[in-house]
Design an enzyme around this catalytic site. Structure first.
Site, mmCIF file in Angstrom:
data_model
loop_
_atom_site.group_PDB
_atom_site.id
_atom_site.type_symbol
_atom_site.label_atom_id
_atom_site.label_comp_id
_atom_site.label_asym_id
_atom_site.label_seq_id
_atom_site.Cartn_x
_atom_site.Cartn_y
_atom_site.Cartn_z
ATOM 1 N N LYS A 34 -4.595 42.857 80.025
ATOM 2 C CA LYS A 34 -3.740 41.929 79.287
ATOM 3 C C LYS A 34 -2.958 42.708 78.231
ATOM 4 C CE LYS A 34 -6.202 38.156 81.099
ATOM 5 N NZ LYS A 34 -7.502 37.540 81.250
ATOM 6 N N HIS A 37 -7.869 38.013 75.290
ATOM 7 C CA HIS A 37 -6.510 37.701 74.825
ATOM 8 C C HIS A 37 -6.213 38.170 73.404
ATOM 9 C CE1 HIS A 37 -5.556 35.355 78.389
ATOM 10 N NE2 HIS A 37 -6.800 34.924 78.324
ATOM 11 N N SER A 56 -8.049 30.715 76.594
ATOM 12 C CA SER A 56 -6.897 31.093 77.406
ATOM 13 C C SER A 56 -5.954 29.942 77.725
ATOM 14 C CB SER A 56 -7.353 31.787 78.687
ATOM 15 O OG SER A 56 -8.394 31.074 79.295
HETATM 16 C C1 LIG Z 1 -8.508 37.352 82.257
HETATM 17 C C2 LIG Z 1 -9.803 37.028 81.625
HETATM 18 C C3 LIG Z 1 -11.007 37.571 82.115
HETATM 19 C C4 LIG Z 1 -11.070 38.372 83.377
HETATM 20 O O1 LIG Z 1 -10.588 39.648 83.198
HETATM 21 P P1 LIG Z 1 -10.055 40.466 84.463
HETATM 22 O O2 LIG Z 1 -10.043 41.865 84.023
HETATM 23 O O3 LIG Z 1 -8.712 39.908 84.766
HETATM 24 O O4 LIG Z 1 -11.041 40.215 85.571
HETATM 25 C C5 LIG Z 1 -12.158 37.312 81.419
HETATM 26 N N1 LIG Z 1 -12.154 36.520 80.325
HETATM 27 C C6 LIG Z 1 -11.026 35.954 79.853
HETATM 28 C C7 LIG Z 1 -11.085 35.082 78.633
HETATM 29 C C8 LIG Z 1 -9.815 36.179 80.490
HETATM 30 O O5 LIG Z 1 -8.712 35.610 80.047
#
Ligand SMILES: *Cc1c(COP(=O)(O)O)cnc(C)c1O
Length: 389
Positions: free
Chosen positions: A237, A205, A177
């Site tokens: 996302k 992502h 990320s």
């Molecule tokens: C955003 C994210 C999460 C968490 O997901 P949420 O649904 O926002 O709690 C987990 N792993 C990665 C790699 C992320 O970018």
């Protein structure tokens, strides 16, 4: 006496690391009201522009009209609606897995899965740069916890060779990320298989964005459920809604249904959210032009920034960090962009290693080429270049 929270907060402030929320007064999209200011934003994870897509909003409203707002209970009581069921089935089919299980957030999916599978006789091997939710999950699972060097399969293999643990689980982000790079998934899968370990991939992502049909990094790498036993995807996302799921064999999903505490002991996500996500999934499948446009923007941004002399990272994903180095310099650059009406956050240590502060630019299919050019104009100005065009 007392907790002296003030001292901790003051220390954070002195280090320049104090955080506070920005308040947005509009829907997600390139143009937003943030803290009362109209800004062109390059920081959202809404990579396909689905968070405010009319079909997704309409599906949410229609499902709320039918199912109400609250789901009223946990999945295993009576909170699991036909929409939840349909979404689990469609997500499993979309990702090429036997079954899928919904969680309320990605954080809960990661902690729930790892803690259900591992205990003190087991070992978990995590990429050094895994998302905080995966690291927390591993640390709190009670299993022996090791971090291998970033994307380094040789380092992982040497660690796997030295363990006598009962269960061995290798855990990685699909797309990292903060850097936007992709894990060496094929090599990780081979290494895990050779050492009789399971592989879990968090595709927060990549889902919706990578792969021919948008099924994510595992589709792109051509890895099925026998290669990667556990796939975690988030819905907040690329899918533009909220929540998460784990997909894998029917047996894995059955096991998690029985043992994953953050699944069992929480209220099911609203049925309307499942309904909205079904609409997002349908857009992801039926509008590949969103991915094509996004890839065009990524290529355009990379080529212009490179010709301006900026240092980018090894990323072909919508996460396009601009390496600055010094934390204060990154902050100053972010402020200069904001003065020009553009929101790009500076990411500083300890979120990233010392000396690698950066501007984290994220692109979305909802950006127009013209909007990306506006961003590039400001970077050209910062670089002192007459123009990048
Ligand atoms: C955003 C994210 C999460 C968490 O997901 P949420 O649904 O926002 O709690 C987990 N792993 C990665 C790699 C992320 O970018």
């Amino acid at each position: 006496m007392g907790f002296d929270l003030h001292a901790d907060l003051a220390a954070r402030q002195a280090e320049g690391l104090y955080r506070k929320v920005r308040i947005s007064g509009s829907a997600q999209g390139p143009l937003m009201q943030v803290d009362g200011e109209a800004l062109l934003t390059f920081c959202s994870n809404d990579y396909l522009g689905l968070a405010n897509h009319p079909k997704v909003v309409a599906a949410f409203q229609a499902a709320a009209a039918q199912y109400g707002v609250g789901s009223g209970a946990a999945h295993l009581v009576n909170g699991h609606s036909t929409l939840h069921q349909q979404l689990e089935e469609e997500l499993a089919a979309f990702t090429g897995r036997e079954a899928a299980l919904l969680f309320s957030t990605g954080y809960m999916a990661n902690t729930g899965t790892i803690q259900a599978l591992l205990g003190k006789d087991d070992a978990v091997f995590e990429d050094k740069w895994n998302h905080a939710s995966l690291l927390d999950a591993g640390l709190h699972s009670g299993a022996r916890f090791q971090r291998y060097l970033h994307a380094d399969v040789v380092n992982l293999a040497s660690r796997l060779e030295r363990t006598d643990a009962r269960r061995k689980l290798v855990v990685t982000d699909g797309v990292f990320s903060m850097d936007g790079d992709t894990a060496p998934l094929t090599d990780l899968a081979t290494c895990a298989r050779q050492h009789n370990a399971w592989l879990m991939v968090d595709d927060a992502h990549g889902l919706g964005v990578l792969g021919k049909t948008g099924a994510g990094c595992l589709e792109e790498a051509g890895l099925g459920q026998n290669d990667v036993q556990i796939l975690m995807g988030t819905l907040g996302k690329g899918f533009g809604t909220a929540g998460a799921f784990v997909a894998g064999s029917r047996e894995l999903i059955d096991y998690l249904t029985n043992f994953a505490r953050p699944y069992i002991y929480t209220t099911a996500m609203p049925a309307a959210l499942a309904g909205a996500t079904l609409a997002s999934l349908s857009v992801v499948k039926s509008e590949p032009e969103r991915r094509h446009h996004l890839n065009l923007l990524i290529a355009h941004f990379r080529s212009a920034m490179t010709s301006l002399g900026f240092q980018l990272m090894d990323s072909s994903t919508p996460i396009q960090p601009v390496l600055v180095g010094d934390a204060n310099a990154a902050l100053a650059m972010s402020q200069r962009l904001q003065q020009a009406g553009i929101l790009v956050p500076a990411i500083r240590p300890p979120t990233v290693p010392a000396g690698t502060a950066r501007l984290r630019v994220t692109l979305s299919a909802s950006h127009s080429l013209e909007q990306v050019n506006r961003l590039l104009d400001v970077f050209a100005d910062i670089a002192g270049a007459p123009s990048w065009r």
